[in-house]
Design a protein around this motif. Structure first.
Motif, short mmCIF file in Angstrom:
data_model
loop_
_atom_site.label_atom_id
_atom_site.label_comp_id
_atom_site.label_asym_id
_atom_site.label_seq_id
_atom_site.Cartn_x
_atom_site.Cartn_y
_atom_site.Cartn_z
N LYS A 211 -44.66 -32.00 127.41
CA LYS A 211 -43.71 -33.11 127.29
C LYS A 211 -44.07 -34.27 128.23
CE LYS A 211 -40.02 -30.33 127.62
NZ LYS A 211 -38.60 -29.89 127.70
N GLN B 121 -45.56 -35.74 114.72
CA GLN B 121 -44.93 -34.56 115.31
C GLN B 121 -43.41 -34.73 115.37
OE1 GLN B 121 -45.23 -33.68 119.65
NE2 GLN B 121 -46.48 -31.95 118.98
N TYR C 75 -40.55 -32.39 113.60
CA TYR C 75 -39.46 -31.77 114.37
C TYR C 75 -38.10 -32.16 113.78
CZ TYR C 75 -42.53 -30.21 118.18
OH TYR C 75 -43.49 -29.57 118.92
N ASP D 233 -38.02 -34.85 123.55
CA ASP D 233 -38.44 -33.46 123.43
C ASP D 233 -38.39 -33.00 121.97
OD1 ASP D 233 -35.79 -32.94 122.81
OD2 ASP D 233 -35.31 -32.11 124.78
N GLU D 234 -38.58 -31.70 121.74
CA GLU D 234 -38.65 -31.17 120.38
C GLU D 234 -37.34 -31.36 119.60
OE1 GLU D 234 -41.32 -28.73 123.07
OE2 GLU D 234 -39.32 -29.63 123.13
#
Length: 388
Positions: free
Chosen positions: A191, A272, A276, A295-296
């Motif tokens: 991250k 990405q 997600y 973040d994710e």
């Protein structure tokens, strides 16, 4: 009913009420609506109308018999609407944790405050904190007392007569190119990968790295524009995070080239994030869709998380301990080592003036010293032959 109007500040609506105090002087009170300017004018006007109807002016104005500790608390609330949240947080901590306890114990009044009282306060604090910290105290006290002079509570500012301590020159730590390479390897896929690249390669401040949004990236013209920041602070024990379409100074708002390696990293990050978001569905945090450093689950990486996690990453990978901000120093040192002039480094880092860059990084400018040595050798060839 008191007079009032709306005022825009930092992209938000504020209500400014005007009323006469007990002495007949006009006073202004700023009240935040907590409404962004865009699309909220009618709501803000309604709040203004209600506030004008219900506002009751204070019965008693500040007076010069007030205890200095009480005056500082009142001054803190007076300036709150006029300064940045992070500045207020810093002022609030100093006033409530340091200034008020000391002067309340001394039972000093505002009118009776002398330069010697302030000087004694500084000497006492120097036993606990650095000279640079006491200089911050001085800046705050001087500003507060300047306001007291302005509204005629005191005739002169006693802080004008006080000698502030001399600050110790700060020399930041920095990584060389080999250490930066190892850092990039350690951060890859984590991250912190993008914030670390932004700090070490572009010299971005923490608030600038966390505040970077997708609309700042021009993939067609290959540029990055630094114009948005995210900061965090703590006020009375409550953590506050603030996003602003401003930078530390006007010079900090700058456009930098998007290098190919970082362009590829960002394009991969963009894909990405989309994946997600698809996988997480409704659980994905849609508040930060515009931001890069999430973040994710889509939640923005907080400035404090970056500060706390960065040294853990270094320790885990056996790297020398530095602060995240020292990546900015590393960037400057690498630019200097590769012959980039100090003026260009100023523009790259977004310093407001040349002297800031020169004062912080002059000790690293070894190349210019080599040039000076060569010039002296050429100019004193005859004289030097005597001692050779």
């Amino acid at each position: 009913m008191v007079a009032g109007h709306l005022q825009e500040k930092n992209g938000m609506f504020y209500i400014v009420l005007t009323y006469p105090d007990a002495a007949g002087k006009r006073k202004n009170k700023w009240i935040s609506t907590k409404l962004p300017v865009k699309g909220n004018k009618k709501k803000a006007e309604k709040m203004l109308a209600e506030m004008r109807q219900t506002f009751v002016p204070p019965e008693k104005p500040l007076d010069n018999d007030i205890k200095f500790s009480d005056y500082m608390l009142q001054w803190l609330e007076i300036i709150k609407p006029t300064i940045a949240t992070t500045t207020y947080a810093s002022y609030s901590f100093i006033v409530k944790s340091v200034v008020v306890p000391y002067f309340k114990k001394a039972d000093t009044t505002l009118y009776g405050l002398k330069a010697l009282d302030i000087q004694t306060f500084y000497l006492e604090q120097l036993k606990k904190v650095s000279a640079s910290t006491v200089i911050h105290y001085h800046t705050l006290l001087h500003r507060a007392l300047k306001y007291a002079v302005k509204i005629e509570l005191i005739e002169v500012n006693p802080a004008d007569k006080v000698d502030r301590p001399k600050a110790n020159r700060f020399v930041g730590s920095f990584y060389d190119s080999d250490e930066v390479q190892e850092l990039f390897k350690a951060a890859k896929g984590s991250k912190l990968e993008i914030p670390i690249f932004l700090g070490a390669f572009y010299g971005l401040r923490r608030s600038e790295a966390i505040g970077l949004r997708w609309d700042a990236i021009d993939f067609q013209n290959n540029t990055i524009t630094i114009r948005h920041t995210v900061t965090s602070c703590c006020i009375d024990g409550k953590k506050i995070q603030e996003a602003r379409d401003t930078t530390k100074t006007k010079s900090s708002m700058r456009t930098l080239p998007l290098v190919p390696v970082f362009k590829d990293l960002l394009l991969e990050k963009k894909k990405q994030q989309a994946e997600y978001r698809r996988v997480c569905g409704r659980s994905y945090d849609k508040r930060y869709l515009d931001y890069i450093c999430v973040d994710e689950m889509g939640t923005l990486i907080s400035p404090n998380y970056l500060t706390d996690t960065f040294p853990k990453l270094l320790e885990k990978n056996g790297l020398r301990r530095i602060r995240y901000h020292d990546l900015r120093h590393s960037c400057a040192s690498l630019l200097l080592a590769n012959g980039v002039p100090m003026k260009q480094i100023q523009e790259w880092l977004g310093h407001s003036d040349f002297s800031t860059t020169a004062n912080v990084y002059a000790h690293l400018d070894y190349n210019s010293k080599l040039s000076s040595a060569d010039a002296m050798v050429n100019g004193l060839q005859g004289a030097l032959s005597v001692i050779s």
